[in-house]
Write a protein that holds these residues in place. Structure first.
Motif, PDB file in Angstrom:
ATOM      1  N   MET A  16       0.836  -1.206   0.000  1.00 31.09           N
ATOM      2  CA  MET A  16       0.000   0.000   0.000  1.00 31.09           C
ATOM      3  C   MET A  16       0.871   1.257   0.000  1.00 31.09           C
ATOM      4  N   ALA A  17       1.954   1.239   0.796  1.00 32.38           N
ATOM      5  CA  ALA A  17       2.851   2.388   0.840  1.00 32.38           C
ATOM      6  C   ALA A  17       3.468   2.647  -0.534  1.00 32.38           C
ATOM      7  N   ARG A  18       3.898   1.594  -1.194  1.00 36.39           N
ATOM      8  CA  ARG A  18       4.516   1.745  -2.525  1.00 36.39           C
ATOM      9  C   ARG A  18       3.485   2.163  -3.572  1.00 36.39           C
ATOM     10  N   VAL A  19       2.268   1.680  -3.427  1.00 35.40           N
ATOM     11  CA  VAL A  19       1.195   2.050  -4.354  1.00 35.40           C
ATOM     12  C   VAL A  19       0.892   3.543  -4.241  1.00 35.40           C
ATOM     13  N   ASN A  20       0.879   4.068  -3.016  1.00 39.28           N
ATOM     14  CA  ASN A  20       0.666   5.507  -2.828  1.00 39.28           C
ATOM     15  C   ASN A  20       1.793   6.313  -3.460  1.00 39.28           C
ATOM     16  N   ARG A  21       3.014   5.826  -3.272  1.00 36.74           N
ATOM     17  CA  ARG A  21       4.173   6.500  -3.850  1.00 36.74           C
ATOM     18  C   ARG A  21       4.078   6.506  -5.383  1.00 36.74           C
ATOM     19  N   ALA A  22       3.669   5.374  -5.932  1.00 39.61           N
ATOM     20  CA  ALA A  22       3.549   5.262  -7.384  1.00 39.61           C
ATOM     21  C   ALA A  22       2.452   6.182  -7.921  1.00 39.61           C
ATOM     22  N   PHE A  23       1.359   6.330  -7.170  1.00 34.51           N
ATOM     23  CA  PHE A  23       0.299   7.260  -7.577  1.00 34.51           C
ATOM     24  C   PHE A  23       0.855   8.676  -7.651  1.00 34.51           C
ATOM     25  N   MET A  24       1.642   9.072  -6.632  1.00 31.82           N
ATOM     26  CA  MET A  24       2.225  10.414  -6.642  1.00 31.82           C
ATOM     27  C   MET A  24       3.067  10.621  -7.898  1.00 31.82           C
ATOM     28  N   HIS A  25       3.835   9.628  -8.271  1.00 31.09           N
ATOM     29  CA  HIS A  25       4.650   9.736  -9.483  1.00 31.09           C
ATOM     30  C   HIS A  25       3.759   9.933 -10.717  1.00 31.09           C
ATOM     31  N   ARG A  26       2.723   9.113 -10.834  1.00 32.58           N
ATOM     32  CA  ARG A  26       1.859   9.173 -12.023  1.00 32.58           C
ATOM     33  C   ARG A  26       1.087  10.493 -12.083  1.00 32.58           C
ATOM     34  N   ALA A  27       0.535  10.908 -10.955  1.00 32.35           N
ATOM     35  CA  ALA A  27      -0.251  12.143 -10.935  1.00 32.35           C
ATOM     36  C   ALA A  27       0.626  13.351 -11.209  1.00 32.35           C
ATOM     37  N   THR A  28       1.832  13.364 -10.622  1.00 35.02           N
ATOM     38  CA  THR A  28       2.753  14.477 -10.872  1.00 35.02           C
ATOM     39  C   THR A  28       3.118  14.541 -12.349  1.00 35.02           C
ATOM     40  N   ARG A  29       3.396  13.376 -12.935  1.00 32.25           N
ATOM     41  CA  ARG A  29       3.748  13.331 -14.356  1.00 32.25           C
ATOM     42  C   ARG A  29       2.570  13.820 -15.211  1.00 32.25           C
ATOM     43  N   TRP A  30       1.354  13.367 -14.875  1.00 34.99           N
ATOM     44  CA  TRP A  30       0.155  13.773 -15.620  1.00 34.99           C
ATOM     45  C   TRP A  30      -0.012  15.285 -15.572  1.00 34.99           C
ATOM     46  N   LEU A  31       0.174  15.879 -14.399  1.00 30.37           N
ATOM     47  CA  LEU A  31      -0.004  17.326 -14.234  1.00 30.37           C
ATOM     48  C   LEU A  31       1.097  18.106 -14.958  1.00 30.37           C
ATOM     49  N   ALA A  32       2.337  17.653 -14.801  1.00 31.02           N
ATOM     50  CA  ALA A  32       3.441  18.365 -15.438  1.00 31.02           C
ATOM     51  C   ALA A  32       3.324  18.321 -16.957  1.00 31.02           C
ATOM     52  N   GLU A  33       2.861  17.195 -17.475  1.00 30.98           N
ATOM     53  CA  GLU A  33       2.693  17.088 -18.928  1.00 30.98           C
ATOM     54  C   GLU A  33       1.584  18.007 -19.445  1.00 30.98           C
ATOM     55  N   ARG A  34       0.727  18.473 -18.549  1.00 34.92           N
ATOM     56  CA  ARG A  34      -0.359  19.382 -18.933  1.00 34.92           C
ATOM     57  C   ARG A  34      -0.090  20.822 -18.504  1.00 34.92           C
ATOM     58  N   GLY A  35       1.162  21.114 -18.226  1.00 30.32           N
ATOM     59  CA  GLY A  35       1.561  22.494 -18.034  1.00 30.32           C
ATOM     60  C   GLY A  35       1.660  22.994 -16.613  1.00 30.32           C
ATOM     61  N   VAL A  36       1.357  22.149 -15.628  1.00 31.31           N
ATOM     62  CA  VAL A  36       1.492  22.592 -14.238  1.00 31.31           C
ATOM     63  C   VAL A  36       2.980  22.654 -13.893  1.00 31.31           C
ATOM     64  N   ARG A  37       3.393  23.779 -13.344  1.00 29.52           N
ATOM     65  CA  ARG A  37       4.806  24.000 -13.055  1.00 29.52           C
ATOM     66  C   ARG A  37       5.068  24.275 -11.576  1.00 29.52           C
ATOM     67  N   GLN A  38       4.012  24.212 -10.745  1.00 32.38           N
ATOM     68  CA  GLN A  38       4.175  24.507  -9.331  1.00 32.38           C
ATOM     69  C   GLN A  38       3.451  23.449  -8.497  1.00 32.38           C
ATOM     70  N   PHE A  39       4.131  22.955  -7.467  1.00 34.34           N
ATOM     71  CA  PHE A  39       3.587  21.890  -6.636  1.00 34.34           C
ATOM     72  C   PHE A  39       3.799  22.232  -5.162  1.00 34.34           C
ATOM     73  N   LEU A  40       2.758  22.012  -4.367  1.00 37.92           N
ATOM     74  CA  LEU A  40       2.832  22.159  -2.914  1.00 37.92           C
ATOM     75  C   LEU A  40       2.512  20.801  -2.310  1.00 37.92           C
ATOM     76  N   ASP A  41       3.537  20.131  -1.781  1.00 31.57           N
ATOM     77  CA  ASP A  41       3.413  18.752  -1.298  1.00 31.57           C
ATOM     78  C   ASP A  41       3.430  18.753   0.227  1.00 31.57           C
ATOM     79  N   ILE A  42       2.279  18.470   0.834  1.00 33.01           N
ATOM     80  CA  ILE A  42       2.154  18.487   2.293  1.00 33.01           C
ATOM     81  C   ILE A  42       2.094  17.048   2.797  1.00 33.01           C
ATOM     82  N   GLY A  43       2.863  16.779   3.853  1.00 34.56           N
ATOM     83  CA  GLY A  43       2.993  15.409   4.332  1.00 34.56           C
ATOM     84  C   GLY A  43       4.012  14.661   3.502  1.00 34.56           C
ATOM     85  N   THR A  44       5.111  15.337   3.201  1.00 37.69           N
ATOM     86  CA  THR A  44       6.141  14.850   2.284  1.00 37.69           C
ATOM     87  C   THR A  44       6.703  13.503   2.683  1.00 37.69           C
TER      88      THR A  44
END
Length: 271
Positions: free
Chosen positions: A54-82
Motif C-alpha cells: 500500500m505504501a509503494r502504491v501511494n508512492r507510485a500514484f504520486m509519481h503518475r499524478a505528478t507526471r500527468w499534471l506536469a505534462e499538462r503544463g502545471v509548473r508549481q507543486f505544494l506537497d504536504i505530508g512529504t
C-alpha cells in the motif's frame, strides 16, 4: 537550489512514540526509523501483510499524478505530508518533465527536516524548498509557500496518504478547503486516502492499535473521500482504487494485484 543542510544534531526527534512518516519509511525498506516505528509497523503487518505494498502504491500514484499534471503544463507543486525522502521525489518527477518546475515540500516530523537537503536538489532553472509546518496550520504553510510559488499561477496541492491521519473533528475538510481557497483557478488537488471499505475488521483493529499509540487513523469511505473534491472538476477516471488511476503512466507495483488495495486516489481541477 541546493538549500541549507539541516544537521541532525539540531533536530529533536521523539523516539518514544511511533510516527506515521517513520513507519512509512520502514514499510518502504528505509533506514530512517526507530524500534518503536518498526514495532508498530509489524503490528500493522500482522493485521494486513500488504501494508508495504500500500505504501509503494501511494508512492507510485504520486509519481503518475505528478507526471500527468506536469505534462499538462502545471509548473508549481505544494506537497504536504512529504515524508522521509525516497527517490524519485516529487520534484524529480516534475522537473523530469519540465526543468523549471517549482516544488515546496512540507512536513511536521523533525526527521524529515533532518533529511531536507535531499529534497532541495533542484535543477538549475527550477526551485525547491522545504517548510517545517503542520497541515493543521494552513496559514503558516501558505505564508511559507508564497515565498517560492506564484499564487497567481496554477499550483498542484499534493496530499498523499495524509488526510487519513486527521479526523473530521480536527477539521480535515476545512483544512483542505482553506488551502484550496488560496490557490488560483486552474490549480489541482491530488490526493490518496486509506479506506475501511474492503477490510472492515482489520481496519477497526488497526484504528484501535494506532489510537493506543497516540496516532489518529480516520479511514473514510469512497463517498467520504469524494467530499474533499466538492466543487472541483475530477479528472477521469474520478475517484478510483489507487492502482487504477492512470496505470499507463507508470510501472505496476509488485504485489498490487493480490487483492484490492484498500485506498482511493483522485486528481481534480479548481475551476
Amino acid at each position: 537550489m541546493t538549500g541549507q543542510d539541516h544537521p541532525t544534531g539540531a533536530v529533536r526527534i521523539d523516539t518514544s512514540r511511533p510516527h506515521p512518516a517513520r513507519m512509512y519509511d520502514w514499510y518502504l525498506g528505509g533506514k530512517d526509523n526507530y524500534p518503536v516505528d518498526e514495532e508498530m509497523g509489524r503490528q500493522m503487518l500482522a493485521l494486513d501483510p500488504r501494508v508495504p505494498v500500500m505504501a509503494r502504491v501511494n508512492r507510485a500514484f504520486m509519481h503518475r499524478a505528478t507526471r500527468w499534471l506536469a505534462e499538462r503544463g502545471v509548473r508549481q507543486f505544494l506537497d504536504i505530508g512529504t515524508g522521509i525522502p525516497t527517490e524519485p521525489n516529487l520534484h524529480q518527477i516534475a522537473q523530469g518533465v519540465a526543468t523549471d518546475a517549482r516544488v515546496v515540500y512540507c512536513d511536521n516530523d523533525p526527521i524529515v527536516l533532518a533529511h531536507a537537503a535531499a529534497l532541495l536538489r533542484s535543477t538549475p532553472d527550477g526551485l525547491t524548498e522545504y517548510l517545517q509546518a503542520d497541515v493543521r496550520d494552513p496559514a503558516a504553510i501558505i505564508e511559507g509557500a508564497r515565498k517560492i510559488l506564484d499564487f497567481d499561477r496554477p499550483v498542484a496541492l499534493s496530499l498523499i496518504a495524509l488526510l487519513h491521519f486527521i479526523s473530521d473533528e480536527d477539521g480535515a475538510h476545512e483544512l483542505v478547503g482553506r488551502l484550496l481557497s488560496e490557490l488560483p483557478s486552474g490549480s489541482y488537488l491530488m490526493m490518496t486516502h486509506a479506506t475501511a471499505d474492503f477490510t472492515p475488521e482489520e481496519s477497526a483493529a488497526a484504528i484501535a492499535k494506532l489510537r493506543a499509540a497516540g496516532i489518529t487513523l480516520a479511514l473514510r469511505s469512497r463517498e467520504e473521500f469524494g467530499r474533499f473534491f466538492h466543487g472541483l472538476d475530477l479528472v477521469e477516471p474520478g475517484v478510483a482504487v489507487v492502482p487504477e488511476w492512470h496505470p499507463e503512466l507508470g510501472e505496476p507495483v509488485p504485489g498490487q494485484e493480490d487483492g484490492v488495495i484498500p485506498g482511493y486516489g483522485a486528481v481534480a481541477r479548481k475551476g
